[in-house]
Motif scaffolding. Structure first.
Motif, PDB file in Angstrom:
ATOM      1  N   UNK A  78     -10.134   6.819   1.644  1.00  0.00           N
ATOM      2  CA  UNK A  78     -10.763   6.716   0.526  1.00  0.00           C
ATOM      3  C   UNK A  78     -11.861   5.978   0.541  1.00  0.00           C
ATOM      4  N   UNK A  79     -12.754   6.219  -0.443  1.00  0.00           N
ATOM      5  CA  UNK A  79     -14.102   5.648  -0.439  1.00  0.00           C
ATOM      6  C   UNK A  79     -14.101   4.514  -1.373  1.00  0.00           C
ATOM      7  N   UNK A  80     -14.484   3.368  -0.900  1.00  0.00           N
ATOM      8  CA  UNK A  80     -14.690   2.140  -1.812  1.00  0.00           C
ATOM      9  C   UNK A  80     -16.125   1.879  -2.118  1.00  0.00           C
ATOM     10  N   UNK A  81     -16.664   2.000  -3.169  1.00  0.00           N
ATOM     11  CA  UNK A  81     -17.830   1.728  -3.504  1.00  0.00           C
ATOM     12  C   UNK A  81     -18.146   0.342  -4.085  1.00  0.00           C
ATOM     13  N   UNK A  82     -19.089  -0.585  -3.532  1.00  0.00           N
ATOM     14  CA  UNK A  82     -19.152  -1.897  -3.732  1.00  0.00           C
ATOM     15  C   UNK A  82     -20.062  -2.127  -4.883  1.00  0.00           C
ATOM     16  N   UNK A  83     -20.151  -2.967  -5.886  1.00  0.00           N
ATOM     17  CA  UNK A  83     -21.061  -3.240  -7.032  1.00  0.00           C
ATOM     18  C   UNK A  83     -22.357  -3.600  -6.210  1.00  0.00           C
ATOM     19  N   UNK A  84     -22.630  -3.875  -5.199  1.00  0.00           N
ATOM     20  CA  UNK A  84     -23.763  -4.483  -4.637  1.00  0.00           C
ATOM     21  C   UNK A  84     -24.481  -3.049  -3.953  1.00  0.00           C
ATOM     22  N   UNK A  85     -24.032  -1.797  -4.189  1.00  0.00           N
ATOM     23  CA  UNK A  85     -24.284  -0.629  -3.565  1.00  0.00           C
ATOM     24  C   UNK A  85     -24.141  -0.140  -2.352  1.00  0.00           C
ATOM     25  N   UNK A  86     -23.314  -0.981  -1.608  1.00  0.00           N
ATOM     26  CA  UNK A  86     -22.650  -0.626  -0.281  1.00  0.00           C
ATOM     27  C   UNK A  86     -21.352   0.063  -0.592  1.00  0.00           C
ATOM     28  N   UNK A  87     -20.750   0.764   0.391  1.00  0.00           N
ATOM     29  CA  UNK A  87     -19.688   1.503   0.434  1.00  0.00           C
ATOM     30  C   UNK A  87     -19.064   1.614   2.141  1.00  0.00           C
ATOM     31  N   UNK A  88     -17.823   1.879   1.825  1.00  0.00           N
ATOM     32  CA  UNK A  88     -17.130   2.334   3.044  1.00  0.00           C
ATOM     33  C   UNK A  88     -16.087   3.214   2.884  1.00  0.00           C
ATOM     34  N   UNK A  89     -15.609   3.956   4.029  1.00  0.00           N
ATOM     35  CA  UNK A  89     -14.483   4.735   3.905  1.00  0.00           C
ATOM     36  C   UNK A  89     -13.361   3.998   4.618  1.00  0.00           C
ATOM     37  N   UNK A  90     -12.021   4.051   4.249  1.00  0.00           N
ATOM     38  CA  UNK A  90     -11.155   3.472   4.821  1.00  0.00           C
ATOM     39  C   UNK A  90      -9.813   4.190   4.900  1.00  0.00           C
ATOM     40  N   UNK A  91      -9.055   4.046   5.613  1.00  0.00           N
ATOM     41  CA  UNK A  91      -7.724   4.919   5.863  1.00  0.00           C
ATOM     42  C   UNK A  91      -6.474   4.027   5.440  1.00  0.00           C
ATOM     43  N   UNK A  92      -5.719   4.493   4.724  1.00  0.00           N
ATOM     44  CA  UNK A  92      -4.249   3.510   4.408  1.00  0.00           C
ATOM     45  C   UNK A  92      -3.237   4.152   5.361  1.00  0.00           C
ATOM     46  N   UNK A  93      -3.081   3.294   6.221  1.00  0.00           N
ATOM     47  CA  UNK A  93      -2.256   4.121   7.410  1.00  0.00           C
ATOM     48  C   UNK A  93      -0.843   3.791   7.189  1.00  0.00           C
ATOM     49  N   UNK A  94      -0.461   2.624   6.374  1.00  0.00           N
ATOM     50  CA  UNK A  94       0.946   2.281   5.953  1.00  0.00           C
ATOM     51  C   UNK A  94       0.802   1.992   4.289  1.00  0.00           C
ATOM     52  N   UNK A  95       1.877   2.543   3.718  1.00  0.00           N
ATOM     53  CA  UNK A  95       1.779   2.055   2.125  1.00  0.00           C
ATOM     54  C   UNK A  95       3.443   2.393   2.043  1.00  0.00           C
ATOM     55  N   UNK A  96       4.068   1.139   2.405  1.00  0.00           N
ATOM     56  CA  UNK A  96       5.454   0.936   2.030  1.00  0.00           C
ATOM     57  C   UNK A  96       6.137   0.245   0.781  1.00  0.00           C
ATOM     58  N   UNK A  97       6.381   1.058  -0.177  1.00  0.00           N
ATOM     59  CA  UNK A  97       6.600   0.490  -1.560  1.00  0.00           C
ATOM     60  C   UNK A  97       7.837  -0.528  -1.319  1.00  0.00           C
ATOM     61  N   UNK A  98       8.830   0.049  -0.478  1.00  0.00           N
ATOM     62  CA  UNK A  98       9.915  -0.888  -0.369  1.00  0.00           C
ATOM     63  C   UNK A  98       9.677  -2.323   0.328  1.00  0.00           C
ATOM     64  N   UNK A  99       8.763  -2.282   1.282  1.00  0.00           N
ATOM     65  CA  UNK A  99       8.367  -3.468   1.868  1.00  0.00           C
ATOM     66  C   UNK A  99       7.141  -4.276   1.120  1.00  0.00           C
ATOM     67  N   UNK A 100       6.483  -3.534   0.159  1.00  0.00           N
ATOM     68  CA  UNK A 100       5.335  -3.896  -0.594  1.00  0.00           C
ATOM     69  C   UNK A 100       4.337  -4.435   0.504  1.00  0.00           C
ATOM     70  N   UNK A 101       3.871  -3.533   1.211  1.00  0.00           N
ATOM     71  CA  UNK A 101       3.031  -3.672   2.231  1.00  0.00           C
ATOM     72  C   UNK A 101       1.960  -2.430   2.243  1.00  0.00           C
ATOM     73  N   UNK A 102       0.592  -2.816   2.450  1.00  0.00           N
ATOM     74  CA  UNK A 102      -0.345  -1.780   2.956  1.00  0.00           C
ATOM     75  C   UNK A 102      -1.149  -2.148   3.966  1.00  0.00           C
ATOM     76  N   UNK A 103      -1.250  -1.170   4.783  1.00  0.00           N
ATOM     77  CA  UNK A 103      -2.188  -1.465   5.954  1.00  0.00           C
ATOM     78  C   UNK A 103      -3.308  -0.446   5.863  1.00  0.00           C
ATOM     79  N   UNK A 104      -4.637  -1.270   5.936  1.00  0.00           N
ATOM     80  CA  UNK A 104      -5.798  -0.240   5.983  1.00  0.00           C
ATOM     81  C   UNK A 104      -6.510  -0.496   7.213  1.00  0.00           C
TER      82      UNK A 104
END
Length: 178
Positions: A78-104
């Motif tokens: 996903x691409x995150x666009x910041x309000x200051x005009x910057x941006x970054x592309x990041x990867x969600x490598x873990x998205x565990x609903x049962x553990x309520x954990x997200x690793x990026x």
């Protein structure tokens, strides 16, 4: 594969497991950023915010202006666009609903100059009738670049903490007096 293994080690805080007395003792990961907040919200509602890009943007308290999914397959890009005009592309490598954990982790193309890797994890835990949201980040790179990225991510996490708190406030309409 290396990034998956690194993420697993990062999230568990272990770099080695003692087995059959043949391996060295485990060492704890030293996080570069540790941000913890307790919000007056049910855990499932907090999880929903982090799972929904529109709600997550709102929770950023104006820090993030857009979140765009580039690839919905794991790892989710996903691409995150910041309000200051910057941006970054990041990867969600873990998205565990049962553990309520997200690793990026930051995409290699979005790493600032002088940074070799940047990753963070979000843990959501029930705390009585409230919810604890915990951010942990690990950054590898030269000291100057690392310091700048730590400042940026700290500001971002702080903004989310304020935004999440604002989302828990209920406004009561004023009664008209005649």
């Amino acid at each position: 594969m290396k990034k998956i293994i690194l993420s697993l080690l990062l999230l568990t805080g272990l770099s080695a497991i003692k087995a059959n007395a043949q391996m060295e003792a485990a060492t704890k990961v030293k996080w570069d950023i540790e941000k913890d907040v307790v919000i007056n919200m049910e855990m499932d509602n907090a999880w929903e915010i982090f799972s929904n890009n529109e709600l997550l943007k709102k929770a950023s308290n104006g820090y993030v202006s857009a979140i765009e999914v580039l690839d919905a397959n794991m790892p989710i890009s996903r691409k995150i666009v910041l309000s200051n005009g910057g941006s970054r592309v990041e990867n969600i490598t873990q998205n565990e609903a049962h553990n309520k954990l997200i690793a990026i982790n930051f995409s290699d193309t979005s790493l600032p100059k002088g940074i070799k890797s940047a990753e963070y994890a979000i843990f959501i835990k029930a705390k009585d009738s409230k919810t604890a949201v915990v951010w942990r980040a690990k950054i590898n790179g030269n000291e100057e670049a690392k310091k700048a990225l730590i400042e940026q991510l700290t500001a971002e996490f702080d903004s989310y903490a304020v935004g999440l708190d604002k989302m828990t406030k209920k406004s009561v309409p004023a009664a008209r007096m005649n």
